[in-house]
Write an enzyme that holds these catalytic residues in place. Structure first.
Site, PDB file in Angstrom:
ATOM      1  N   THR A 147     -20.884  -2.865  52.397  1.00 17.01           N
ATOM      2  CA  THR A 147     -19.530  -2.295  52.298  1.00 17.01           C
ATOM      3  C   THR A 147     -18.590  -3.189  53.108  1.00 17.01           C
ATOM      4  OG1 THR A 147     -20.024  -0.733  54.080  1.00 17.01           O
ATOM      5  CG2 THR A 147     -20.215   0.080  51.817  1.00 17.01           C
ATOM      6  N   LYS A 169     -27.809  -2.599  55.649  1.00 13.79           N
ATOM      7  CA  LYS A 169     -26.353  -2.720  55.636  1.00 13.79           C
ATOM      8  C   LYS A 169     -25.790  -1.739  56.639  1.00 13.79           C
ATOM      9  CE  LYS A 169     -23.539  -0.521  54.038  1.00 13.79           C
ATOM     10  NZ  LYS A 169     -22.662   0.606  54.562  1.00 13.79           N
ATOM     11  N   THR A 180     -22.026   3.755  56.551  1.00 11.51           N
ATOM     12  CA  THR A 180     -23.391   4.193  56.704  1.00 11.51           C
ATOM     13  C   THR A 180     -24.342   3.054  57.017  1.00 11.51           C
ATOM     14  OG1 THR A 180     -23.011   5.953  55.176  1.00 11.51           O
ATOM     15  CG2 THR A 180     -25.257   5.139  55.308  1.00 11.51           C
ATOM     16  N   GLU A 260     -18.194  -3.768  63.001  1.00 14.17           N
ATOM     17  CA  GLU A 260     -16.781  -3.908  62.630  1.00 14.17           C
ATOM     18  C   GLU A 260     -15.931  -4.426  63.778  1.00 14.17           C
ATOM     19  OE1 GLU A 260     -16.083  -0.008  61.313  1.00 14.17           O
ATOM     20  OE2 GLU A 260     -16.631  -0.456  59.243  1.00 14.17           O
ATOM     21  N   ASN A 380     -10.500  -0.013  60.564  1.00 14.98           N
ATOM     22  CA  ASN A 380     -10.710   1.423  60.423  1.00 14.98           C
ATOM     23  C   ASN A 380      -9.443   2.234  60.224  1.00 14.98           C
ATOM     24  OD1 ASN A 380     -13.589   1.752  60.548  1.00 14.98           O
ATOM     25  ND2 ASN A 380     -13.398   0.832  62.579  1.00 14.98           N
ATOM     26  N   SER A 385      -7.155   3.605  52.322  1.00 14.92           N
ATOM     27  CA  SER A 385      -5.921   3.419  51.566  1.00 14.92           C
ATOM     28  C   SER A 385      -5.856   2.017  51.002  1.00 14.92           C
ATOM     29  CB  SER A 385      -4.717   3.691  52.465  1.00 14.92           C
ATOM     30  OG  SER A 385      -4.812   2.996  53.677  1.00 14.92           O
TER      31      SER A 385
END
Lengths: 385, 385
Positions: A147, A169, A180, A260, A380, A385
């Site tokens: 993702t 992942k 996840t 991230e 994040n 959006s």
């Protein structure tokens, strides 16, 4: 590399679930002769439909296949979500002649969006017709479950006459960030479901469960191991434990490095408290403290934030006898600054933090976390959006 | 405005503790006739030297003065820190003829730096010679306790023939961000230490303790109330409770609005669980979830993150019957998306989030938090360097 062990085929496709048009479905099939399996799932009480389905499927100790999709978590979709997860498995069953009861499903992506089933079912048709045991097919599957991951995560362990392969992942762990954590392990060893479950549980506790990017825990986290027995080798429990741990460790390292917005990899060790559980509580409390994480981002040896954070932890401590070490240099001794504490160089990508809570107790534990960076906020705040 | 009630004088000075050269010391004196007082302190087990000193001072139920400094927390400085806090109080005692045992001290700033006592003592000399009961002196004190605060925080409540004044600083609460929360309340009401403590405890629970910017709790948090009785009015406990609550509420609103890097003020209400404590657990868990806070920063009605966060809370819930409302519009009903959920407008500065955990239980609680923004990371990654 999930196709490294004998007995496994895999494949991937672009089903169109991801708006980006990148690969978003994968199928992994165990061709036997054995179909032993085990799994570990999220501790969240809000769980996605595929988690419910997979829990039931693996309860028998047998799995022959796992269907993956990215781009949609199929979580919080109510009865429709349960139906859709079942329909995905039914479609795989129809195309592969594997009983639906032996197929698990894993989804990752946005929560609360109904799966576009027309795309998912067409994707299953496509991926089921394009499976292979080669490297390219295994790699394609690992790519299709990504993702916000920036790199594909694969690992392989070679035993004597047998091996384990893995893909993963995610950007966290059992307490992962938005995306996840999904991990699939394959082995051509012969191993009972109980042996697999025992090895997997122990390995998860030492790897994915020590990795805590932001304290958030996904609704979809799933780690599955399938054993084909195709090598004809039945390793001892110790050998199996070591091999599963090695592969999980490798994937966990890759998850942490790709978390991230990460610019720092931080390992936090806590000792000097009553027991390991309290040490873990304190390590997690520190690892989740945003002020500490911001200091790490700024390469700032601000040990006062370490004391302020652990002071709130559910752990025995002597508030006047806490010591802190950054990269093994003492920055705080007896709850007071050590000479040169402000000059410790934290500019490297790896930071080691050790905290002694000063009770003399035998408890010890570690977690691995990351800094809190601008990119974390950026990624994040602009996700759905 | 701490000098609004009769019987109080205050002042401030530039002692040079802050590298910025801004005002950094303040003194507040209760001139009586009564010297009743009460206080609430941080729950952190690692506490600063002035907190230890002030706890002892207020134990008698009497205080005549509070000495404040910003720019240095005097926390984690060991025995030296305790000595320095005592020396500050001794210096105030010498200049004012107030017994040292009736003087509290509050510090805020960087942890683990020894106080520059030459500057602090010269500052006390200066501030003790420049005290007044007028508006300008009260305001100067409120300005001198600021750290990363961008605005001065003051409040006043007028009863019939009596009043309460307050100043506050900080960007959090009893679980505040890096900068300690310090609040000073003054009243010319006549009130016993017990009445003051009861009113203060209840008000803190409903105001500062519901404010949770980042879950971090300072080593220095202190809320003090002093009552001079100079008005000659003794309000009932109910009147006192209401007045203290009103002033604390006002200061808490100002703290939330000025929280570090805040672009959104978020009120989270949780209901439908077993009891208020569980509701508060769930509200805090959500309020501390970085993914949720990033979504708020992005004005993103990503209700899936609400479910993922509360699913980890220590609270009774029905995972299949959770409802979420953003600004009173349903975005999730029965743990499934409501029509139009993605279109809710969260672009305003105030966001109201209500979560029903679906058990039908009577528990209800709220917390107030903020978004997680780029500025939060910026401010907190560059603080001590």
């Amino acid at each position: 590399m999930i196709t490294a062990p004998a007995g496994f085929i895999a494949g991937a496709t672009i089903a169109g679930i991801k708006p980006s048009g990148k690969p978003d479905m994968a199928l992994v099939i165990n061709q036997g002769p054995n179909f032993d399996a085990a799994a570990v799932f999220t501790r969240n009480r809000v769980v996605a439909s595929p988690v419910k389905l997979s829990r039931e499927a693996v309860a028998s100790g047998q799995l022959q296949a796992v269907i993956y999709n990215s781009g949609n978590a199929n979580a919080c979709n109510g009865v429709q979500g349960d139906k859709d997860a079942a329909a995905m498995v039914a479609a795989v069953s129809e195309r592969t002649a594997i009983p639906a009861a032996d197929i698990a499903a894993c989804s990752t992506g946005l929560i609360g969006e109904v799966l576009p089933m027309d795309k998912a079912l067409a994707g299953i048709d496509d991926v089921a017709g394009n499976l292979g045991a080669d490297k390219a097919h295994g790699h394609a599957a690992a790519e299709a479950i990504m993702t916000t991951d920036t790199v594909v995560k694969e690992a392989t362990f070679s035993g004597t006459g047998w091996s384990i392969g893995a893909m993963g992942k995610g950007v966290g762990m059992m307490a992962p960030s938005l995306a996840t954590m999904l991990v699939c392990l394959t082995t051509d060893a012969a191993a009972s479901p109980q042996a697999l479950q025992s090895a997997l549980r122990k390995a998860c506790d030492l790897t994915f469960n020590t990795l805590d990017v932001d304290g958030s825990t996904s609704t979809n986290d799933t780690v599955i191991i399938m054993a084909s027995g195709a090598s004809g080798v039945e390793p001892s429990q110790e050998e199996l434990d070591a091999a599963v741990l090695a592969v999980c460790s490798d994937i966990a390292d890759q998850l942490q490095a790709d978390a991230e917005g990460v610019t720092k990899r931080v390992k936090i060790t806590v000792e000097g408290t009553a027991n390991d559980e309290q040490a873990l509580n304190a390590a997690r409390t520190l690892g989740r403290d945003n002020l500490f994480k911001c200091a790490m981002f700024g390469s700032d040896p601000n040990w006062g934030r370490v004391l302020a954070a652990v002071g709130m932890a559910d752990a025995d401590m002597d508030p006047d006898n806490i010591s802190v070490f950054f990269n093994e240099q003492a920055v705080c001794l007896g709850s007071t600054g050590a000479p040169g504490a402000r000059d410790v160089d934290l500019s490297g990508a790896d930071i080691d933090v050790r905290v002694d809570l000063g009770t003399g107790g035998p408890g010890s534990a570690f977690v691995r976390t990351t800094d809190l960076s601008h990119d974390y906020v950026q990624i994040n705040s602009a996700y759905s959006s």
